[in-house]
Each structure stands twice: as C-alpha cells, then as structure tokens.
Write a protein that holds these residues in place. Structure first.
Motif, PDB file in Angstrom:
ATOM      1  N   ASP A 223       0.831  -1.166  -0.077  1.00 15.07           N
ATOM      2  CA  ASP A 223      -0.110  -0.207   0.057  1.00 15.07           C
ATOM      3  C   ASP A 223       0.883   1.342   0.148  1.00 15.07           C
ATOM      4  O   ASP A 223       0.524   2.252  -0.508  1.00 15.07           O
ATOM      5  CB  ASP A 223      -1.069   0.059   1.489  1.00 15.07           C
ATOM      6  N   PRO A 227       3.650   2.142  -4.311  1.00 16.54           N
ATOM      7  CA  PRO A 227       3.130   3.100  -5.044  1.00 16.54           C
ATOM      8  C   PRO A 227       4.282   4.284  -4.813  1.00 16.54           C
ATOM      9  O   PRO A 227       4.293   5.198  -5.889  1.00 16.54           O
ATOM     10  CB  PRO A 227       1.934   3.537  -4.080  1.00 16.54           C
ATOM     11  N   SER A 231       4.036   3.861 -10.451  1.00 15.14           N
ATOM     12  CA  SER A 231       2.965   4.231 -10.655  1.00 15.14           C
ATOM     13  C   SER A 231       1.834   2.998 -10.651  1.00 15.14           C
ATOM     14  O   SER A 231       2.168   2.378 -11.723  1.00 15.14           O
ATOM     15  CB  SER A 231       2.773   5.137 -11.809  1.00 15.14           C
ATOM     16  N   GLU A 233      -2.399   1.595 -10.093  1.00 11.67           N
ATOM     17  CA  GLU A 233      -3.656   1.925  -9.688  1.00 11.67           C
ATOM     18  C   GLU A 233      -4.061   1.178  -8.424  1.00 11.67           C
ATOM     19  O   GLU A 233      -3.493   0.168  -7.992  1.00 11.67           O
ATOM     20  CB  GLU A 233      -4.604   1.692 -11.017  1.00 11.67           C
ATOM     21  N   TYR A 234      -5.151   1.611  -7.741  1.00 14.78           N
ATOM     22  CA  TYR A 234      -5.539   0.953  -6.459  1.00 14.78           C
ATOM     23  C   TYR A 234      -6.238  -0.357  -6.769  1.00 14.78           C
ATOM     24  O   TYR A 234      -5.865  -1.193  -6.202  1.00 14.78           O
ATOM     25  CB  TYR A 234      -6.898   1.845  -5.955  1.00 14.78           C
ATOM     26  N   GLU A 235      -6.530  -0.645  -8.151  1.00 13.65           N
ATOM     27  CA  GLU A 235      -7.149  -1.954  -8.352  1.00 13.65           C
ATOM     28  C   GLU A 235      -5.987  -2.933  -8.340  1.00 13.65           C
ATOM     29  O   GLU A 235      -6.055  -4.066  -8.387  1.00 13.65           O
ATOM     30  CB  GLU A 235      -7.911  -1.877  -9.605  1.00 13.65           C
ATOM     31  N   THR A 236      -4.730  -2.387  -8.995  1.00 13.14           N
ATOM     32  CA  THR A 236      -3.565  -3.161  -9.003  1.00 13.14           C
ATOM     33  C   THR A 236      -3.165  -3.661  -7.442  1.00 13.14           C
ATOM     34  O   THR A 236      -2.747  -4.833  -7.486  1.00 13.14           O
ATOM     35  CB  THR A 236      -2.388  -2.382  -9.729  1.00 13.14           C
ATOM     36  N   LEU A 237      -3.327  -2.742  -6.665  1.00 12.69           N
ATOM     37  CA  LEU A 237      -2.821  -2.997  -5.333  1.00 12.69           C
ATOM     38  C   LEU A 237      -3.506  -4.283  -4.736  1.00 12.69           C
ATOM     39  O   LEU A 237      -3.277  -5.122  -4.013  1.00 12.69           O
ATOM     40  CB  LEU A 237      -2.856  -1.926  -4.264  1.00 12.69           C
ATOM     41  N   LEU A 238      -5.128  -4.265  -4.937  1.00 10.52           N
ATOM     42  CA  LEU A 238      -6.139  -5.224  -4.575  1.00 10.52           C
ATOM     43  C   LEU A 238      -5.607  -6.537  -5.257  1.00 10.52           C
ATOM     44  O   LEU A 238      -5.446  -7.511  -4.633  1.00 10.52           O
ATOM     45  CB  LEU A 238      -7.310  -4.784  -5.001  1.00 10.52           C
ATOM     46  N   LYS A 241      -2.745  -8.172  -3.592  1.00  6.64           N
ATOM     47  CA  LYS A 241      -2.951  -8.957  -2.233  1.00  6.64           C
ATOM     48  C   LYS A 241      -3.603 -10.207  -2.557  1.00  6.64           C
ATOM     49  O   LYS A 241      -3.357 -11.265  -2.109  1.00  6.64           O
ATOM     50  CB  LYS A 241      -4.121  -8.152  -1.248  1.00  6.64           C
TER      51      LYS A 241
END
Length: 396
Positions: A223, A227, A231, A233-238, A241
């Motif tokens: 998280d 980042p 660069s 995106e938030y969806e990539t971080l999900l 996980k």
C-alpha cells in the motif's frame, strides 16, 4: 528547521538498542555517500540512529516521510547543517520523499559540500538504474537482510556467536554444531526463531503482536512502498494482495502462469511484474532454473515466500516443508546466486546442490551429484554431507 533537530535529538537520545546488526561493522562509515537498502522492518532505521548518536551534535537524523519535507528540501537541510558545523546527515526512507528527483539533490550535496557525509536508507524495491547513473558512481550501496538465526540468539542471550562462511560450515559443520549445541538447546531455540525471529522488532513484541506487525509490514509494502516507487492503480494493489492469498495455498511450486493469471485476473505480463515487485519488496522469493539464460527467462521455476515470518503472518506456518525451504533460501541467498534445482531443491552459484528435508531425509534425489548436501531439520549435529538445517542460520 529547529523541529528537525529537536526530533533527531529525541529519537537518537532515547534509542535503546545496544546491539549491532551484522552489517554495522561492514559499512565503511567514512565514505561520503552511503545507501542502505533493505526490506521493511529489518532494522535500517535503528542502524541510522545508532550511527547518528555516535556523531553527537555533528550529526542529524531525519525521516523523509515527515510532513515538514513538503516544505523543506534535502538540499536546504544539508546547507543549514553544513553552515552550522554539521558533518553527517542520516536520511531515512528516501523513497518516501514527497518530491521528485531526490537523487539529483543528493548529487548536488555530494558535489557542493565536500565536508558533508550523507547516509540514507531506501526500500529494497529501489534500483540504482539509469535514472540515477550519476549518483551510482558516487554512492556505496549496502543491503541489510533480516535477522539470521545467529543474530537472533545473540540478541536474546548475548552469546557472542560468530558467523561462519559456507565452505567452513560444509567442511566443519560437525565441530561447529557440537560447540554450539553444548551452550544452548538449539532445536527449541530454532523453532522459536522460525516463528518470530526474522525481524528485530520481535524484541519488543509478544508472539501475537509480532505476527500482527509482520502482517502490517506486508500490507505496507503493497500500500505504501510500491506506490512510492512506481505508478500503480488502486485496483492493482488489490490484485497484488489477491496473488498473495492464491500463492499461500500453493507454495512452493512451479507456477502455471496461465492458471495463475486467470485466478488473479491479470494478464501474463502483469503477473510477471507482480512477481518482480513482491520479490523486490521481500515478500516473495522467485528462483529461476540455472540452465535458463537470463534473456530467455519467461517465468520463475520456483516461488517461495521470502522468509518464515512472512509465512507465519499469512497463516501458513503449518506447511513445515515450505517453512524449511523458505529459511534455507533466505540464508543461502546471502552467499551468492541461488537457483531452483532440477535434482534437489537449490543450486548455489551453479556449484553447491542442496536437498532440504526432515531428519530422515536421504540422498536418493541427489545421489552421485558433486558438491551435494542434505540439509536436515530436527538434528543437532550432522554427519558427512548431511548438515543440520539450523546451522545455515550462522552464515551471517
């Protein structure tokens, strides 16, 4: 500016960490520009504070994720410190600096303030690539790893155990193990280490708190650190996980990229990037086949978690075979280039072959292979080419 010095004095003055990590005495602290890389939680910050305290008023410590650095630059801090008689600056978490081109500021400081020494830490995700080519010619880079079993024992009991290089262990493991085993109940201590000994913060954590802190560490890499480096995106971080959840059910294994891509709902190229990010972030360990040429390497041959504590935090410590391999890989990787082996488990520097298992593990899988060794759990002392698993924790 006074606020920086006030915080520095408090953090270094109240530091309660008398013991030094293995890397502390290997660093040439007189070099003018030093970078200490490493995963979250392995002790980079403590090392900076220890060294800063030794310099007294000549040194100042600052964490670059402080809000003040939205207004203050590294260059301004260096100019002020230099003009007021300072000689050493210790900058923590350079990857969290809220301005672009931190490397350019460090280059200017190096070239413009010849009497100033800069030591800075960065995430293991950071690479001194072409973007910082000018800096890379000036900086001495060191990598700090998590606690070895030897360090863990010294931190818990102040035994004063010294490290042994790999050739020494392979040749003299019986005498080394016999000496250590007379001083400590080694098997029980090793089991404790595997559960909660890789990160130095075990010393001020209960077992349950330690697991929670490692879990938060893993999430912070995804998280916050990733980042800060690239660069995403938030969806990539999900999905990063989600990949960890999927892998927790399967490791160690030879990955089926097609199936794994489908399960995580990403493309093949995205999945390969995920492997790189999580490996650089010291969450995963990906190993290639030694026979594969680097330019043709399309996928890892084996995937492990970086260390047993990460496995503990993800709830997979019960997979004892995987825990053993994770530990062996984390220790052997400090000695050279580690590969997945076609016969056996690990090949180090294309020279030493290792098969990992329990105390009854035999040589059938690596019979007649040169420089081959069984690394066996649950034994205090080995014989011949069968060495105790725990003794690899004395490599650094």
């Amino acid at each position: 500016m006074d606020r920086i010095y006030e915080i520095s004095a408090r953090l270094t003055g109240e530091l309660n960490a008398p013991l030094r990590r293995y890397l502390y005495h290997r660093i040439e602290w007189d070099d003018r520009l030093i970078m200490i890389k490493g995963a979250r939680g392995v002790g980079k910050t403590t090392m900076l504070k220890q060294q800063c305290r030794e310099k007294g008023e000549k040194g100042v410590y600052a964490s670059l994720d402080q809000l003040i650095f939205n207004d203050l630059t590294i260059l301004q801090l260096a100019d002020y410190h230099y003009k007021h008689g300072g000689t050493h600056i210790y900058l923590d978490e350079v990857h969290r600096y809220p301005r672009p081109n931190w490397e350019q500021e460090l280059k200017i400081i190096y070239d413009s303030y010849p009497g100033l020494h800069i030591v800075f830490t960065g995430s293991s995700l950071l690479h001194l690539n072409s973007k910082v080519a000018d800096l890379s010619r000036r900086v001495a880079v060191y990598d700090l790893r998590g606690l070895s079993f030897r360090e863990y024992l010294n931190f818990t009991g102040n035994y004063g155990f010294e490290p042994h290089n790999l050739p020494d262990i392979l040749k003299n493991h019986r005498s080394i193990a016999a000496d250590i085993s007379t001083r400590i109940r080694i098997i029980g201590e090793f089991e404790k280490y595997l559960k909660n000994g890789y990160y130095p913060f075990f010393m001020d954590s209960s077992e349950s708190t330690y697991i929670q802190r490692v879990e938060r560490l893993v999430l912070s890499v995804i998280d916050l650190d990733i980042p800060a480096i690239t660069s995403v995106e938030y969806e990539t971080l999900l999905k990063l996980k989600k990949l960890l959840v999927v892998l927790a059910e399967q490791v160690p294994f030879v990955p089926n990229i097609t199936n794994l891509s489908r399960d995580v709902e990403v493309t093949r190229n995205q999945l390969m990037k995920f492997f790189t990010l999580l490996t650089d972030g010291a969450i995963l360990r990906t190993l290639m086949d030694a026979t594969t040429q680097p330019k043709h390497a399309s996928k890892p041959e084996k995937i492990l978690f970086d260390n047993p504590s990460v496995m503990q935090a993800l709830g997979i410590i019960h997979k004892i075979g995987t825990v053993r391999e994770s530990f062996v890989a984390s220790m052997l990787s400090s000695q050279g280039k580690l590969f997945a082996a076609k016969e056996g488990d690990f090949l180090l520097d294309r020279n030493y072959l290792f098969e990992v298992g329990g105390k009854n593990k035999g040589f059938s899988q690596i019979a007649d292979k040169p420089n081959s060794y069984i690394v066996a759990d649950d034994i205090e002392i080995g014989v011949g080419n069968k060495i105790p698993l725990w003794i690899l924790g004395f490599l650094y």
